[in-house]
Design a protein around this motif. Structure first.
Motif, mmCIF file in Angstrom:
data_model
loop_
_atom_site.group_PDB
_atom_site.id
_atom_site.type_symbol
_atom_site.label_atom_id
_atom_site.label_comp_id
_atom_site.label_asym_id
_atom_site.label_seq_id
_atom_site.Cartn_x
_atom_site.Cartn_y
_atom_site.Cartn_z
ATOM 1 N N ALA A 140 0.834 -1.207 0.000
ATOM 2 C CA ALA A 140 0.000 0.000 0.000
ATOM 3 C C ALA A 140 0.865 1.251 0.000
ATOM 4 O O ALA A 140 1.986 1.254 0.527
ATOM 5 N N SER A 141 0.330 2.323 -0.588
ATOM 6 C CA SER A 141 1.056 3.594 -0.598
ATOM 7 C C SER A 141 0.059 4.747 -0.593
ATOM 8 O O SER A 141 -1.112 4.579 -0.922
ATOM 9 N N ILE A 142 0.545 5.910 -0.194
ATOM 10 C CA ILE A 142 -0.238 7.145 -0.254
ATOM 11 C C ILE A 142 0.514 8.061 -1.198
ATOM 12 O O ILE A 142 1.689 8.378 -0.974
ATOM 13 N N ARG A 143 -0.174 8.481 -2.248
ATOM 14 C CA ARG A 143 0.481 9.282 -3.292
ATOM 15 C C ARG A 143 0.931 10.636 -2.754
ATOM 16 O O ARG A 143 0.644 10.995 -1.613
ATOM 17 N N ALA A 144 1.609 11.396 -3.585
ATOM 18 C CA ALA A 144 2.198 12.679 -3.193
ATOM 19 C C ALA A 144 1.150 13.587 -2.565
ATOM 20 O O ALA A 144 0.088 13.817 -3.135
ATOM 21 N N HIS A 145 1.473 14.054 -1.357
ATOM 22 C CA HIS A 145 0.549 14.897 -0.614
ATOM 23 C C HIS A 145 1.320 15.730 0.400
ATOM 24 O O HIS A 145 2.524 15.563 0.568
ATOM 25 N N SER A 146 0.593 16.602 1.078
ATOM 26 C CA SER A 146 1.172 17.379 2.171
ATOM 27 C C SER A 146 0.093 17.566 3.230
ATOM 28 O O SER A 146 -1.054 17.152 3.043
ATOM 29 N N HIS A 147 0.484 18.191 4.329
ATOM 30 C CA HIS A 147 -0.430 18.548 5.408
ATOM 31 C C HIS A 147 -0.238 20.038 5.667
ATOM 32 O O HIS A 147 0.880 20.543 5.589
ATOM 33 N N SER A 148 -1.309 20.749 5.984
ATOM 34 C CA SER A 148 -1.234 22.205 6.104
ATOM 35 C C SER A 148 -0.391 22.677 7.289
ATOM 36 O O SER A 148 0.091 23.800 7.301
ATOM 37 N N GLY A 149 -0.209 21.828 8.275
ATOM 38 C CA GLY A 149 0.604 22.171 9.441
ATOM 39 C C GLY A 149 1.675 21.117 9.651
ATOM 40 O O GLY A 149 1.815 20.181 8.861
ATOM 41 N N PRO A 150 2.443 21.244 10.728
ATOM 42 C CA PRO A 150 3.480 20.247 11.005
ATOM 43 C C PRO A 150 2.854 18.880 11.295
ATOM 44 O O PRO A 150 1.725 18.786 11.786
ATOM 45 N N ALA A 151 3.603 17.833 10.962
ATOM 46 C CA ALA A 151 3.128 16.461 11.172
ATOM 47 C C ALA A 151 4.268 15.616 11.715
ATOM 48 O O ALA A 151 5.429 15.803 11.346
ATOM 49 N N LEU A 152 3.929 14.696 12.596
ATOM 50 C CA LEU A 152 4.899 13.770 13.176
ATOM 51 C C LEU A 152 4.367 12.359 12.985
ATOM 52 O O LEU A 152 3.250 12.060 13.409
ATOM 53 N N PHE A 153 5.148 11.490 12.323
ATOM 54 C CA PHE A 153 4.782 10.085 12.129
ATOM 55 C C PHE A 153 5.745 9.230 12.941
ATOM 56 O O PHE A 153 6.963 9.403 12.834
ATOM 57 N N THR A 154 5.201 8.296 13.718
ATOM 58 C CA THR A 154 6.011 7.358 14.484
ATOM 59 C C THR A 154 5.592 5.943 14.114
ATOM 60 O O THR A 154 4.404 5.616 14.161
ATOM 61 N N VAL A 155 6.574 5.113 13.731
ATOM 62 C CA VAL A 155 6.294 3.731 13.352
ATOM 63 C C VAL A 155 6.091 2.897 14.612
ATOM 64 O O VAL A 155 6.958 2.855 15.481
ATOM 65 N N ILE A 156 4.943 2.239 14.695
ATOM 66 C CA ILE A 156 4.645 1.341 15.802
ATOM 67 C C ILE A 156 5.133 -0.057 15.466
ATOM 68 O O ILE A 156 5.768 -0.722 16.279
ATOM 69 N N SER A 157 4.845 -0.510 14.248
ATOM 70 C CA SER A 157 5.336 -1.804 13.781
ATOM 71 C C SER A 157 5.402 -1.797 12.259
ATOM 72 O O SER A 157 4.609 -1.126 11.603
ATOM 73 N N GLY A 158 6.365 -2.519 11.735
ATOM 74 C CA GLY A 158 6.531 -2.589 10.288
ATOM 75 C C GLY A 158 7.626 -1.672 9.797
ATOM 76 O O GLY A 158 8.484 -1.229 10.566
ATOM 77 N N ALA A 159 7.590 -1.402 8.486
ATOM 78 C CA ALA A 159 8.606 -0.575 7.837
ATOM 79 C C ALA A 159 7.927 0.489 6.984
ATOM 80 O O ALA A 159 7.085 0.175 6.142
#
Length: 160
Positions: free
Chosen positions: A60-79
């Motif tokens: 699965a993938s999410i195509r090119a995008h952005s978010h209007s404010g700052p974003a933080l992603f943390t991996v819980i499991s996987g790659a």
């Protein structure tokens, strides 16, 4: 560490309005991806801070995008595979912080995170054989959607 800094900055610079939704809402975006809203907090001038859990199945993938404010992603499991296509981002691998480079794939694993500047363009994917689970904390500007999609495919990206 990045999560604490982002939270401190957000809370320290904004006045919280006493409305918070802690009721989880799960949405299946595609057969390969689902998202669950864990919490939403309204902040000054209609902005909102969202805490989301994303699950991406293998491939699965999410195509090119952005978010209007700052974003933080943390991996819980996987790659997690991320390509920064514009703007700035910082990768946190335990005690090591390093900038993400535009046009380069960054791979993150359990416990690692990436913090994006507002409007930073990105693609995300799970090219592993296992489901990817990540937690995202995103500050959204007034009336902005979670995803602001770019024209696809952008000429300057290696993303599929």
């Amino acid at each position: 560490m990045i999560a604490g800094i982002v939270a401190a900055l957000l809370i320290g610079t904004m006045t919280l309005i006493p409305t918070m939704s802690a009721r989880a809402q799960q949405v299946s975006l595609t057969s390969e991806m689902s998202t669950e809203t864990l919490a939403t907090v309204s902040v000054v001038e209609g902005d909102r801070l969202m805490l989301l859990r994303f699950t991406l199945e293998p491939g699965a993938s999410i195509r090119a995008h952005s978010h209007s404010g700052p974003a933080l992603f943390t991996v819980i499991s996987g790659a997690l595979q991320v390509e920064l296509i514009r703007g700035g981002a910082t990768v946190n691998r335990g005690d090591v912080e390093e900038p993400a480079e535009v046009g380069t794939m960054t791979y993150l694993y359990d416990g690692e995170s990436i913090a994006f500047a507002p409007n930073a363009g990105q693609t995300v994917a799970n090219d592993s054989a296992e489901p990817l689970v990540l937690i995202a904390s995103i500050l959204l500007r007034h009336n902005e959607p979670v995803f602001v999609y770019d024209n696809w495919p952008p000429l300057y990206t290696n993303a599929r």
